[in-house]
Every structure is written in C-alpha cells, then in structure tokens.
Design a protein around this motif. Structure first.
Motif, PDB file in Angstrom:
ATOM      1  N   ASP A   1       0.844  -1.210   0.000  1.00  0.00           N
ATOM      2  CA  ASP A   1       0.000   0.000   0.000  1.00  0.00           C
ATOM      3  C   ASP A   1       0.874   1.254   0.000  1.00  0.00           C
ATOM      4  OD1 ASP A   1      -2.389  -1.520   0.165  1.00  0.00           O
ATOM      5  OD2 ASP A   1      -2.108  -1.748   2.321  1.00  0.00           O
ATOM      6  N   TRP A   2       1.914   1.235   0.836  1.00  0.00           N
ATOM      7  CA  TRP A   2       2.814   2.391   0.892  1.00  0.00           C
ATOM      8  C   TRP A   2       3.572   2.552  -0.419  1.00  0.00           C
ATOM      9  CZ3 TRP A   2       3.003   6.463   3.912  1.00  0.00           C
ATOM     10  CH2 TRP A   2       2.369   6.400   5.158  1.00  0.00           C
ATOM     11  N   ALA A   3       3.877   1.459  -1.071  1.00  0.00           N
ATOM     12  CA  ALA A   3       4.530   1.538  -2.372  1.00  0.00           C
ATOM     13  C   ALA A   3       3.620   2.223  -3.388  1.00  0.00           C
ATOM     14  CB  ALA A   3       4.917   0.142  -2.864  1.00  0.00           C
ATOM     15  N   GLN A   4       2.347   1.914  -3.335  1.00  0.00           N
ATOM     16  CA  GLN A   4       1.395   2.558  -4.233  1.00  0.00           C
ATOM     17  C   GLN A   4       1.269   4.043  -3.916  1.00  0.00           C
ATOM     18  OE1 GLN A   4       0.165   1.280  -6.884  1.00  0.00           O
ATOM     19  NE2 GLN A   4      -1.028   3.106  -7.442  1.00  0.00           N
ATOM     20  N   ILE A   5       1.300   4.388  -2.636  1.00  0.00           N
ATOM     21  CA  ILE A   5       1.274   5.796  -2.242  1.00  0.00           C
ATOM     22  C   ILE A   5       2.492   6.523  -2.819  1.00  0.00           C
ATOM     23  CG2 ILE A   5       1.541   7.348  -0.267  1.00  0.00           C
ATOM     24  CD1 ILE A   5      -0.166   5.353   1.345  1.00  0.00           C
ATOM     25  N   ALA A   6       3.650   5.856  -2.774  1.00  0.00           N
ATOM     26  CA  ALA A   6       4.868   6.461  -3.326  1.00  0.00           C
ATOM     27  C   ALA A   6       4.740   6.655  -4.837  1.00  0.00           C
ATOM     28  CB  ALA A   6       6.080   5.590  -3.008  1.00  0.00           C
ATOM     29  N   ARG A   7       4.133   5.689  -5.511  1.00  0.00           N
ATOM     30  CA  ARG A   7       3.962   5.815  -6.967  1.00  0.00           C
ATOM     31  C   ARG A   7       3.047   6.974  -7.320  1.00  0.00           C
ATOM     32  NH1 ARG A   7       2.866   0.179  -6.324  1.00  0.00           N
ATOM     33  NH2 ARG A   7       4.707  -1.108  -6.775  1.00  0.00           N
ATOM     34  N   GLN A   8       2.021   7.178  -6.507  1.00  0.00           N
ATOM     35  CA  GLN A   8       1.014   8.196  -6.814  1.00  0.00           C
ATOM     36  C   GLN A   8       1.380   9.584  -6.295  1.00  0.00           C
ATOM     37  OE1 GLN A   8      -2.824   5.086  -6.501  1.00  0.00           O
ATOM     38  NE2 GLN A   8      -2.566   6.748  -5.046  1.00  0.00           N
TER      39      GLN A   8
ATOM     40  N   ILE B   1      10.671  -3.897  -1.614  1.00  0.00           N
ATOM     41  CA  ILE B   1       9.891  -4.372  -2.760  1.00  0.00           C
ATOM     42  C   ILE B   1      10.730  -4.203  -4.025  1.00  0.00           C
ATOM     43  CG2 ILE B   1       7.804  -3.999  -4.125  1.00  0.00           C
ATOM     44  CD1 ILE B   1       6.458  -2.986  -1.564  1.00  0.00           C
ATOM     45  N   GLU B   2      10.847  -5.243  -4.787  1.00  0.00           N
ATOM     46  CA  GLU B   2      11.706  -5.227  -5.973  1.00  0.00           C
ATOM     47  C   GLU B   2      11.316  -4.092  -6.921  1.00  0.00           C
ATOM     48  OE1 GLU B   2      13.211  -8.199  -9.589  1.00  0.00           O
ATOM     49  OE2 GLU B   2      11.773  -8.908  -8.075  1.00  0.00           O
ATOM     50  N   GLY B   3      12.295  -3.312  -7.326  1.00  0.00           N
ATOM     51  CA  GLY B   3      12.090  -2.233  -8.294  1.00  0.00           C
ATOM     52  C   GLY B   3      11.701  -0.895  -7.704  1.00  0.00           C
ATOM     53  N   MET B   4      11.263  -0.874  -6.452  1.00  0.00           N
ATOM     54  CA  MET B   4      10.801   0.391  -5.884  1.00  0.00           C
ATOM     55  C   MET B   4      11.930   1.409  -5.658  1.00  0.00           C
ATOM     56  SD  MET B   4       7.612   0.735  -5.867  1.00  0.00           S
ATOM     57  CE  MET B   4       7.616   2.285  -4.962  1.00  0.00           C
ATOM     58  N   PRO B   5      13.094   1.008  -5.129  1.00  0.00           N
ATOM     59  CA  PRO B   5      14.164   2.007  -4.985  1.00  0.00           C
ATOM     60  C   PRO B   5      14.513   2.668  -6.326  1.00  0.00           C
ATOM     61  CG  PRO B   5      14.695   0.053  -3.715  1.00  0.00           C
ATOM     62  CD  PRO B   5      13.505  -0.302  -4.562  1.00  0.00           C
ATOM     63  N   GLU B   6      14.584   1.842  -7.391  1.00  0.00           N
ATOM     64  CA  GLU B   6      14.928   2.377  -8.705  1.00  0.00           C
ATOM     65  C   GLU B   6      13.823   3.276  -9.251  1.00  0.00           C
ATOM     66  OE1 GLU B   6      17.317  -0.974  -7.662  1.00  0.00           O
ATOM     67  OE2 GLU B   6      15.120  -0.793  -7.806  1.00  0.00           O
TER      68      GLU B   6
ATOM     69  N   ILE C   1      18.934   5.987  -4.198  1.00  0.00           N
ATOM     70  CA  ILE C   1      18.084   7.159  -3.959  1.00  0.00           C
ATOM     71  C   ILE C   1      18.929   8.345  -3.514  1.00  0.00           C
ATOM     72  CG2 ILE C   1      16.274   8.079  -2.451  1.00  0.00           C
ATOM     73  CD1 ILE C   1      14.895   5.381  -2.637  1.00  0.00           C
ATOM     74  N   ARG C   2      19.937   8.098  -2.703  1.00  0.00           N
ATOM     75  CA  ARG C   2      20.853   9.182  -2.311  1.00  0.00           C
ATOM     76  C   ARG C   2      21.548   9.754  -3.544  1.00  0.00           C
ATOM     77  NH1 ARG C   2      22.352   9.156   3.166  1.00  0.00           N
ATOM     78  NH2 ARG C   2      21.505   7.420   4.363  1.00  0.00           N
ATOM     79  N   ASP C   3      21.986   8.857  -4.432  1.00  0.00           N
ATOM     80  CA  ASP C   3      22.642   9.309  -5.656  1.00  0.00           C
ATOM     81  C   ASP C   3      21.672  10.130  -6.518  1.00  0.00           C
ATOM     82  OD1 ASP C   3      24.921   8.001  -4.860  1.00  0.00           O
ATOM     83  OD2 ASP C   3      24.591   6.239  -6.133  1.00  0.00           O
TER      84      ASP C   3
END
Length: 522
Positions: free
Chosen positions: A236-243, A264-269, A306-308
């Motif tokens: 759910d939080w991943a979806q919030i980040a996407r939106q 979650i795979e792919g979320m940091p990228e 993400i820092r980069d």
C-alpha cells in the motif's frame, strides 16, 4: 584636454558615505531603503525565530515597513516572493496587509499569490489572527475565498483538506460558498460532516470512501495523510509512493523506509528515477537547499541509489547558475551566526539546513559553472578550504559547511585580495551581513572601504551581496557597481547574471520587483 589621471585620482579620493545605521550586532552599517528592506524580509523571512530576531520582531518589522511602502510595491513583492522565491507565509501576510488596507491591488495580488489550498488557509489564518488589524475576513476577501473554493479542482480541494489551524472545513463554514456543481456541493457537505448524496461525490473522493469500507480496493489517489489512519501494508505504501507528487516523495523517504517500501523489488529504482527526472524537478519548483535537506535527512535505511538520485537532482536544480565572463570570486560566510536554520527555528519542524549550508551550496554551485572561480570562505578572517571544481556540488558544499564558527568580518576577503593585488570582475558575498569584527567608529564600513581600494585596481568590477537572512542593513551600500539581493531561490542566480552583464536598471533587485505587472495572468 583635461588631465584624466589627475581627475581620476581626485574622484577616487573623495570620502565614502558614512555608515550611520546599526546592524543587529550594534555596529555601523548602511540602511537599505524601506522598499529594499521589505523585499529583503519577504524574500528571506519565514516568520520564525532566527539567530538575531524573534518571529514576533520580524512580523512587527514587516508590518511597519508596509506602512512606509506604497500598496503597489507590497503587491509586487508578494507576487515576486511567491512566484519566483516560492515563499509561503510571507506572501500570504503581504496579501492580508493589502486586504486590511482595502487596497485596489488586493484582488489581483490574491489571485496571483493564493494559488493553492495551503496558501488559502495561510491567508485566512493571518486575517483572523488580527495581525493586520482585523479579525474577520470582510466582504472582498470573503468573495475571493469563495471564488477559489468554487473554482478549485477536486485534487486541489483534497490537497487543501489536509491540515489544520484553520482546516479547509473551518474555511468552508466561515465563508459559506454556494457551489453550482453537484459534485462540489457533495464535497463541501462531506468535508464539514453534513449529509450528502453519495452518487454526487467526485470520483477520487468516492473511491476513498469505497476504500475505507473495502481495503481490498485499489488505493485512491488522495493525499497520503488521508490514508495514514487506515491499516496499510508495504505494498500500500509503495502505491502511495507511486502516486505521490514529487515534493511528497522527497519529504517522505524515511517514511517509505519504515514501512518496507524499499524491500519491494524495483521500488528504490522507481523512486530514484522519479527524483532525478528534470521535468518533475522543474514542475515541483524545488529549492536546491531542499534537495540538500533531503540528502542530509535521509536515514541509513534509504538506499544508495536514492541518495545518488538526490545528488543528481541537486545538479539539475542548479541549471540556472550562470557562467560568468571574467574572473569570479565567491565569499561564503562561515561565521558562528550562520549556524542558525535557514528558515528559522520552528520547534520540531526546524529545518536541518543552516544558513552556512546555503552559503556553501551557492559557492559550490558557482564553482561548478565557473571552474576558475576563487572561493574565499570567511569568518573573522579568510579560512583555507581546499575545493575541486570537478567534485560534486554536495561534496564541496559539505567541505565549506564543515568549517563553521568565529566572528564576522565581511571585509576580510577584500582585504586578503587587496593585500595580494588580486584581479577580478565579479565578487559575490553570501552572508547574513552582520559584520562586527571589522567595525569602525565612524566613516564608511571596512567592507566598502576595501571595495573602494579593490576598484582602483579593478575599475570595471562588480560586487554582489546575497543576504540569506531577514535584515535591514548592508555592509556595502547600493550603487551602480554594488547589488544587494535577498533570498535563496534560483532567481537569485538569474539576477546575478543580469547584473554581471550590466542588464539591470539603476534600482537593481528592487527594480526587478517593481517591474512586475500584478494584473498579468489574473
């Protein structure tokens, strides 16, 4: 033909204007004009306590300055600080002042400055506080608030519904908007807790109500604060980040870490790609220092990718830093007073970015675009700091910001350059201008005196004094070859470039503000 050398020498020997004002340290300085003072406070003041002044003192000063300045310039300053400085509280205050004055400029200034729900709530809060002489909105402000509520989109209203003191519900109850749309009438009824026709709810709000009843549904695209009271998992939080909007993502990197989003795979990228996207950065109107703040605040659980991305975003946000023709010298103030938060002390909400960090960031950014620039950090004297133009802006800024401490002598860099017979075309100070180590009992300030000596060797040179704190004085009085400017948005870089190229009018920065047509775009 007159003896040019003779008359040149006589002109240079003319006494400099005496510094008759006093700065916050009680030492001689030059007073800025009332219009320049108002612009300085508006561009740098966040109505929070600083190293030298309380929030109450800043408010009192701004209100007094507004009495000494014509309403048209108050409106222009409000528009400048909102649209080009991205400020929040101060532009809302200036618009409220115009409302209290009953000025003709109030309506167009309101329409330009109050451009989202947060600004609307700020304006209403200031009006009802009595700070501008009244505790009610009055008929004209009420009509403009009603017009905003009746024209805002569903997403704008949802964003405005987050926050209190006052809440959007309080505002709606206060002004009683009369919506013509069924969806808007249902939204307002839902907002203030009255009965509404469910079928009339706008799509996103209807989806939110459905999601509350059945969390198996897709997470609606509402401000994430509306969802935090609900049981949410990592997906759910991943979806919030996407939106979420760009600024929302930047501000919640640690929140995503706490809720397992980066596992979650792919979320940091995905988040990294979002943060470094140039179009998103431009649309978000981000301050470079906000990216520095996000980088500094990122916890150990925030992935390196993400820092980069934050560092890359910082580089992108500095595209407006000019490349200046000729030799450039940048003088960041690293004295003790520069250790205060750049946006003032706000309790638990105090920024971790200090004035010294912003000064260092400006210096490092100028060095990036002007690799041959000389950087002279100063406190009571010039401090040695090894910088490399090929290093990242963040690395060089960190080296400068790590110095810190000591008293302030604004004349120190010029004294150093004069002693070494240095040549330069543009000298840029980034300081709070509260010089006291080099104070003189009478006559000109030491800074202006040293600048005059520097000019004898560099007759075409120009001096820029960037002040990143709300003050009413300067160490180098405004004149054809000296620009005093306040703020820390990228607009400062644009004005420096124009000044260096001789493209500003005689009023310099104040002239830029006074040229704003507040009716344009209304």
């Amino acid at each position: 033909m007159a003896n040019a050398q003779l008359f040149k020498s006589m002109q240079q020997s003319q006494p400099l204007p005496a510094a008759l004002a006093r700065n916050a340290e009680g030492t001689p300085a030059y007073a800025l004009t009332p219009r320049h003072q108002l612009a300085q406070y508006a561009a740098t003041g966040c109505l929070n306590a600083t190293f030298y002044a309380s929030a109450e003192a800043q408010l009192a000063t701004v209100l007094e300055l507004c009495k000494a300045v014509e309403p048209s310039f108050i409106a222009q300053t409000a528009v400048y600080c909102r649209e080009r400085g991205y400020m929040k509280d101060m532009p809302a205050l200036l618009v409220a002042v115009l409302a209290g004055q009953g000025a003709a400029e109030f309506a167009p200034a309101f329409q330009r400055v109050i451009n989202n729900g947060k600004m609307l709530r700020n304006f209403v809060q200031i009006m009802r506080s009595g700070a501008v002489g009244r505790k009610s909105l009055g008929s004209r402000p009420k009509k403009l608030v009603q017009a905003w509520l009746n024209s805002a989109s569903e997403q704008a209203l949802l964003a405005a519904a987050v926050g209190n003191s006052p809440s959007l519900a309080d505002v709606v109850k206060m002004v009683h908007p009369k919506p013509k749309d069924a969806w808007r009438a249902a939204f307002f009824a839902w907002l203030i807790g009255r009965e509404y026709i469910a079928a009339d709810l706008p799509p996103v709000l209807a989806a939110f109500e459905t999601y509350k009843l059945d969390p198996a549904q897709t997470i609606p695209d509402v401000p994430f604060q509306m969802l935090t009271a609900l049981p949410l998992g990592a997906q759910d939080w991943a979806q919030i980040a996407r939106q979420g909007g760009w600024q929302m993502v930047r501000m919640n990197l640690n929140t995503f870490a706490r809720h397992g989003v980066y596992a979650i795979e792919g979320m940091p990228e995905l988040i990294a790609a979002r943060l470094r996207d140039p179009a998103s950065i431009a649309q978000a109107r981000v301050f470079p220092y906000q990216l520095m703040s996000a980088y500094m605040a990122a916890g150990e659980n925030v992935p390196t990718v993400i820092r980069d991305a934050l560092e890359q975003a910082l580089e992108t946000s500095l595209l407006n830093v000019p490349r200046i023709a000729g030799k450039v010298v940048v003088c960041p103030d690293v004295s003790g007073s520069m250790s205060s938060p750049v946006s003032g002390f706000r309790g638990s909400a105090t920024s971790n970015v200090r004035c010294i960090d912003v000064a260092a960031l400006v210096a490092a950014a100028m060095l990036r675009k002007n690799p041959d620039a000389m950087v002279l950090p100063f406190e009571h004297s010039v401090v040695t700091c090894r910088l490399d133009a090929h290093d990242s802006v963040m690395e060089n800024a960190a080296r400068l910001a790590a110095i810190g401490g000591g008293g302030t002598s604004c004349s120190a860099p010029l004294l150093r350059m004069n002693s070494k017979q240095e040549l330069a075309d543009l000298v840029i100070y980034v300081s709070d201008n509260e010089s006291w180590i080099d104070a003189k009992r009478s006559g000109a300030t030491a800074t202006l005196g040293q600048w005059n000596v520097f000019k004898q060797r560099n007759p075409q040179a120009r001096l820029v004094c960037i002040d990143i704190s709300p003050h009413a004085t300067t160490q180098a009085m405004e004149r054809e070859d000296i620009l005093n400017i306040g703020g820390f948005s990228d607009d400062v870089f644009k004005i420096i470039a124009a000044f260096a190229a001789g493209q500003l009018d005689p009023e310099h920065w104040v002239g830029e503000i006074a040229a704003i047509d507040i009716a344009a775009g209304c």
